[in-house]
Design an enzyme around this catalytic site. Sequence first.
Site, PDB file in Angstrom:
ATOM      1  N   HIS A 227       7.979  -7.955  -3.492  1.00 18.82           N
ATOM      2  CA  HIS A 227       6.685  -8.299  -4.082  1.00 18.82           C
ATOM      3  C   HIS A 227       6.755  -9.657  -4.787  1.00 18.82           C
ATOM      4  O   HIS A 227       7.141  -9.726  -5.949  1.00 18.82           O
ATOM      5  CB  HIS A 227       6.251  -7.216  -5.070  1.00 18.82           C
ATOM      6  CG  HIS A 227       5.836  -5.954  -4.400  1.00 18.82           C
ATOM      7  ND1 HIS A 227       4.545  -5.734  -3.964  1.00 18.82           N
ATOM      8  CD2 HIS A 227       6.536  -4.874  -4.032  1.00 18.82           C
ATOM      9  CE1 HIS A 227       4.472  -4.551  -3.380  1.00 18.82           C
ATOM     10  NE2 HIS A 227       5.669  -4.000  -3.409  1.00 18.82           N
TER      11      HIS A 227
ATOM     12  N   ASP B 164      -8.688  -5.527 -26.057  1.00 15.77           N
ATOM     13  CA  ASP B 164      -9.702  -5.467 -24.993  1.00 15.77           C
ATOM     14  C   ASP B 164     -11.093  -5.189 -25.562  1.00 15.77           C
ATOM     15  O   ASP B 164     -12.067  -5.862 -25.222  1.00 15.77           O
ATOM     16  CB  ASP B 164      -9.368  -4.384 -23.968  1.00 15.77           C
ATOM     17  CG  ASP B 164      -7.930  -4.471 -23.511  1.00 15.77           C
ATOM     18  OD1 ASP B 164      -7.331  -5.548 -23.658  1.00 15.77           O
ATOM     19  OD2 ASP B 164      -7.409  -3.455 -23.006  1.00 15.77           O
TER      20      ASP B 164
ATOM     21  N   GLY C 219       0.826  -1.198   0.000  1.00 12.76           N
ATOM     22  CA  GLY C 219       0.000   0.000   0.000  1.00 12.76           C
ATOM     23  C   GLY C 219       0.858   1.245   0.000  1.00 12.76           C
ATOM     24  O   GLY C 219       2.046   1.188   0.322  1.00 12.76           O
TER      25      GLY C 219
ATOM     26  N   LYS D 242      -4.748  -8.419 -18.890  1.00 14.31           N
ATOM     27  CA  LYS D 242      -4.578  -8.569 -20.340  1.00 14.31           C
ATOM     28  C   LYS D 242      -4.365 -10.025 -20.771  1.00 14.31           C
ATOM     29  O   LYS D 242      -4.963 -10.479 -21.738  1.00 14.31           O
ATOM     30  CB  LYS D 242      -3.387  -7.719 -20.766  1.00 14.31           C
ATOM     31  CG  LYS D 242      -3.148  -7.709 -22.243  1.00 14.31           C
ATOM     32  CD  LYS D 242      -4.181  -6.882 -22.943  1.00 14.31           C
ATOM     33  CE  LYS D 242      -3.615  -5.579 -23.402  1.00 14.31           C
ATOM     34  NZ  LYS D 242      -4.618  -4.578 -23.667  1.00 14.31           N
TER      35      LYS D 242
ATOM     36  N   GLU E   4       4.414 -11.369  -5.893  1.00 19.07           N
ATOM     37  CA  GLU E   4       3.372 -11.499  -6.918  1.00 19.07           C
ATOM     38  C   GLU E   4       3.822 -10.977  -8.280  1.00 19.07           C
ATOM     39  O   GLU E   4       3.190 -11.237  -9.297  1.00 19.07           O
ATOM     40  CB  GLU E   4       2.098 -10.757  -6.468  1.00 19.07           C
ATOM     41  CG  GLU E   4       2.180  -9.233  -6.466  1.00 19.07           C
ATOM     42  CD  GLU E   4       2.834  -8.631  -5.213  1.00 19.07           C
ATOM     43  OE1 GLU E   4       3.555  -9.363  -4.512  1.00 19.07           O
ATOM     44  OE2 GLU E   4       2.636  -7.440  -4.947  1.00 19.07           O
TER      45      GLU E   4
ATOM     46  N   CYS F  37       5.168  -6.344   1.701  1.00 14.88           N
ATOM     47  CA  CYS F  37       5.541  -4.936   1.640  1.00 14.88           C
ATOM     48  C   CYS F  37       4.846  -4.142   2.752  1.00 14.88           C
ATOM     49  O   CYS F  37       5.162  -4.331   3.912  1.00 14.88           O
ATOM     50  CB  CYS F  37       5.274  -4.368   0.244  1.00 14.88           C
ATOM     51  SG  CYS F  37       6.274  -2.906  -0.064  1.00 14.88           S
ATOM     52  N   TYR F  38       3.869  -3.314   2.437  1.00 10.84           N
ATOM     53  CA  TYR F  38       3.177  -2.588   3.513  1.00 10.84           C
ATOM     54  C   TYR F  38       2.586  -3.588   4.519  1.00 10.84           C
ATOM     55  O   TYR F  38       2.626  -3.363   5.730  1.00 10.84           O
ATOM     56  CB  TYR F  38       2.067  -1.703   2.937  1.00 10.84           C
ATOM     57  CG  TYR F  38       1.346  -0.885   3.996  1.00 10.84           C
ATOM     58  CD1 TYR F  38       1.866   0.320   4.432  1.00 10.84           C
ATOM     59  CD2 TYR F  38       0.150  -1.340   4.561  1.00 10.84           C
ATOM     60  CE1 TYR F  38       1.222   1.066   5.411  1.00 10.84           C
ATOM     61  CE2 TYR F  38      -0.503  -0.598   5.533  1.00 10.84           C
ATOM     62  CZ  TYR F  38       0.033   0.607   5.947  1.00 10.84           C
ATOM     63  OH  TYR F  38      -0.610   1.334   6.916  1.00 10.84           O
TER      64      TYR F  38
HETATM   65  N1  LIG Z   1     -10.448   4.976 -31.038  1.00 11.26           N
HETATM   66  C1  LIG Z   1     -11.388   4.454 -30.237  1.00 11.26           C
HETATM   67  N2  LIG Z   1     -12.672   4.402 -30.636  1.00 11.26           N
HETATM   68  C2  LIG Z   1     -13.627   3.890 -29.829  1.00 11.26           C
HETATM   69  N3  LIG Z   1     -13.410   3.412 -28.612  1.00 11.26           N
HETATM   70  C3  LIG Z   1     -12.150   3.438 -28.154  1.00 11.26           C
HETATM   71  C4  LIG Z   1     -11.070   3.951 -28.934  1.00 11.26           C
HETATM   72  N4  LIG Z   1      -9.943   3.846 -28.209  1.00 11.26           N
HETATM   73  C5  LIG Z   1     -10.287   3.282 -27.039  1.00 11.26           C
HETATM   74  N5  LIG Z   1     -11.618   3.034 -26.984  1.00 11.26           N
HETATM   75  C6  LIG Z   1     -12.372   2.436 -25.864  1.00 11.26           C
HETATM   76  O1  LIG Z   1     -11.625   2.543 -24.665  1.00 11.26           O
HETATM   77  C7  LIG Z   1     -11.354   1.249 -24.139  1.00 11.26           C
HETATM   78  C8  LIG Z   1     -10.006   1.192 -23.463  1.00 11.26           C
HETATM   79  O2  LIG Z   1      -8.966   1.369 -24.396  1.00 11.26           O
HETATM   80  P1  LIG Z   1      -7.707   0.414 -24.327  1.00 11.26           P
HETATM   81  O3  LIG Z   1      -6.677   0.936 -25.239  1.00 11.26           O
HETATM   82  O4  LIG Z   1      -7.394   0.180 -22.894  1.00 11.26           O
HETATM   83  O5  LIG Z   1      -8.277  -0.965 -24.848  1.00 11.26           O
HETATM   84  P2  LIG Z   1      -8.209  -1.562 -26.299  1.00 11.26           P
HETATM   85  O6  LIG Z   1      -7.809  -0.520 -27.247  1.00 11.26           O
HETATM   86  O7  LIG Z   1      -9.489  -2.241 -26.548  1.00 11.26           O
HETATM   87  O8  LIG Z   1      -7.108  -2.648 -26.165  1.00 11.26           O
HETATM   88  P3  LIG Z   1      -5.544  -2.429 -26.113  1.00 11.26           P
HETATM   89  O9  LIG Z   1      -5.253  -2.203 -24.649  1.00 11.26           O
HETATM   90  O10 LIG Z   1      -5.037  -3.724 -26.606  1.00 11.26           O
HETATM   91  O11 LIG Z   1      -5.174  -1.266 -26.932  1.00 11.26           O
HETATM   92  C9  LIG Z   1     -11.442   0.334 -25.331  1.00 11.26           C
HETATM   93  O12 LIG Z   1     -11.645  -0.992 -24.951  1.00 11.26           O
HETATM   94  C10 LIG Z   1     -12.597   0.950 -26.073  1.00 11.26           C
HETATM   95  O13 LIG Z   1     -13.815   0.576 -25.512  1.00 11.26           O
HETATM   96  N1  LIG Z   2       4.656  -1.077  -1.981  1.00 14.64           N
HETATM   97  C1  LIG Z   2       4.409  -0.893  -0.677  1.00 14.64           C
HETATM   98  O1  LIG Z   2       3.616  -1.581  -0.071  1.00 14.64           O
HETATM   99  C2  LIG Z   2       5.106   0.292  -0.045  1.00 14.64           C
HETATM  100  C3  LIG Z   2       4.924   0.349   1.431  1.00 14.64           C
HETATM  101  C4  LIG Z   2       5.272   1.717   2.018  1.00 14.64           C
HETATM  102  N2  LIG Z   2       4.393   2.704   1.484  1.00 14.64           N
HETATM  103  C5  LIG Z   2       6.731   2.054   1.687  1.00 14.64           C
HETATM  104  O2  LIG Z   2       6.989   2.924   0.910  1.00 14.64           O
HETATM  105  O3  LIG Z   2       7.637   1.430   2.234  1.00 14.64           O
END
Ligand SMILES: Nc1ncnc2c1ncn2[C@@H]1O[C@H](COP(=O)(O)OP(=O)(O)OP(=O)(O)O)[C@@H](O)[C@H]1O
Ligand SMILES: NC(=O)CC[C@H](N)C(=O)O
Length: 521
Positions: A175, A233, A61, A376, A177, A88-89
């Site tokens: 971390h 997406d 955090g 993703k 994860e 971490c935190y």
């Molecule tokens: N040019 C665009 N026209 C219409 N909607 C868009 C456009 N660009 C982004 N969006 C909307 O915003 C959302 C988020 O954009 P983002 O870039 O995160 O996702 P993505 O373009 O679908 O996938 P990627 O992350 O692979 O580029 C999209 O999923 C879409 O719904």
């Molecule tokens: N990533 C974290 O959890 C950071 C913990 C705390 N904020 C620090 O800076 O040490």
Amino acid sequence: MVSEFGPSFDTVLVVDFGAQYAQLIARRVRECHVYSEIVPSTMPVEEMMAKNPKAIILSGGPSSVYAEGAPAVPHGLFETGVPTFGICYGFQAMARELGGTVARTGVAEYGGTPLEVVREGVLFAGLPGRQSVWMSHGDSVAAAPEGFEVTASTPETPVAAFEHPARGLYGVQFHPEVLHSEHGQTVLKHFLDAAGCRPSWTMLNIVEDAVEAVRAQIGPEGRAICGLSGGVDSAVAAAIVQRAIGDRLTCVFVDHGLLRKGEAEQVERDFVAATGVKLRVVDAAERFLKALDGVTDPEEKRKIIGREFIRVFEDEQRAVIADGPVDFLVQGTLYPDVVESGGGTGTANIKSHHNVGGLPDDLQFQLVEPLRTLFKDEVRRAGEELGLPAAMVWRQPFPGPGLGIRIVGAVTRERLEILREADAIAREELTRAGLDRDIWQCPVVLLADVRSVGVQGDGRTYGHPVVLRPVSSEDAMTADWSRVPYDVLARISTRITNEVREVNRVVLDVTSKPPGTIEWE
Ligand SMILES: Nc1ncnc2c1ncn2[C@@H]1O[C@H](COP(=O)(O)OP(=O)(O)OP(=O)(O)O)[C@@H](O)[C@H]1O
Ligand SMILES: NC(=O)CC[C@H](N)C(=O)O
Ligand SMILES: O=c1[nH]c(=O)c2[nH+]cn([C@@H]3O[C@H](COP(=O)(O)O)[C@@H](O)[C@H]3O)c2[nH]1
Ligand SMILES: [Mg+2]
């Protein structure tokens, strides 16, 4: 799930202290086939116990444990006897709560850090004595609580891990994860095993669940439009919604003038061919560029772009109304967009993603976001399951605000043109070198307000630098800079400076995330 024979799987609760990575922790647990869910750190312990957790993980955090208003370990948690792992935190909070000390030592660690295991104990059983871990902290545990054994240290952090197996308590400063922690997943697995969690949970079919949920949300008559970008997406979100409501879905692709070279044509051609979905293409360049005129602040740019997107969708809502009212807007929002926009419990706002924190307050739509809890790579797997073509599923991400957040400085048509050319060259050379799948994405950033002196054709130039930002990542939550071969970098640099007149310098960004984000704005 509880049957007459008792629960069929064990539950791990991730207590969220406002971490950037809480969802990632939950996912790593699910990868061990143990069910996991996130709960806010403000949830009373009785409520947590009602979920019958087999183990608890305390997340990282942004706060400092001694700071006013810093989230505390839920009252009575350590008295429950449920095995607990602090990260971490969470590690610092555990130390403090149990009588150890936490201090701001003045030395922060961010990014890859060498860890020395001084005692294998439970967490590091069978693992190498030296390993690289991912750190992101400013505070450190100065002294472990009584009865705890210190099991690892780094050059700057003498207490980098501790444990008290008899009490089922464990903690690490790094971390686990994050994939960049070499043996992080094994460390986590060791905790889950020690806590007695059985690997009996297998993921429900994400796609079918999502289709069902969308069908229920939109109802038998409802209509939706989907913002479609050509990215993975929105393609997966659209495919899910199309399955749920068929041709009551209309997709809208917005050309905001901030797209890359050739992008609008490519999306229009390939997307319809691949999915057969109804697609409307809107040329909105004029309105976006006008709204962005003179704006240099990144957050302001993001909010303006987010608002203009919605205004375009509202126009489209009116345009397609002939078939019936359109109340729903589908977006391909993922969990990282939500987290970075400050959407978690107590999570810091890093940047407002146009589709989350950048939305206007007077939104006329109900949002349909079937991917909002996913990452993703999970979305890519869903895309494959839905039968989308590989080129679409594996396409590199491109941010909705497009080149607008890759020009450091005000956005103008001329600057966009310069950046578009430089970006096209970088993409072409990276593709030619076969690096598309190794690299998560490679933003090219124009430092429009910076100029530097060059010498070209025996003459003096005073041009702009562009930055290459190739990164490798699993889910954009963390990233490392890609080690692109020097000869490929050399070709990109030579071509950009030769072919794009205004650019006389190409620089490489060698910052991991954290501390840098992927995009510069
Ligand atoms: N040019 C665009 N026209 C219409 N909607 C868009 C456009 N660009 C982004 N969006 C909307 O915003 C959302 C988020 O954009 P983002 O870039 O995160 O996702 P993505 O373009 O679908 O996938 P990627 O992350 O692979 O580029 C999209 O999923 C879409 O719904
Ligand atoms: N990533 C974290 O959890 C950071 C913990 C705390 N904020 C620090 O800076 O040490
Ligand atoms: O659709 C989007 N709208 C946005 O406002 C936005 N901002 C960043 N990105 C993309 O998200 C990932 C993480 O980027 P950062 O490390 O810069 O936050 C990277 O893949 C970025 O390209 C966005 N995508
Ligand atoms: Mg995109």
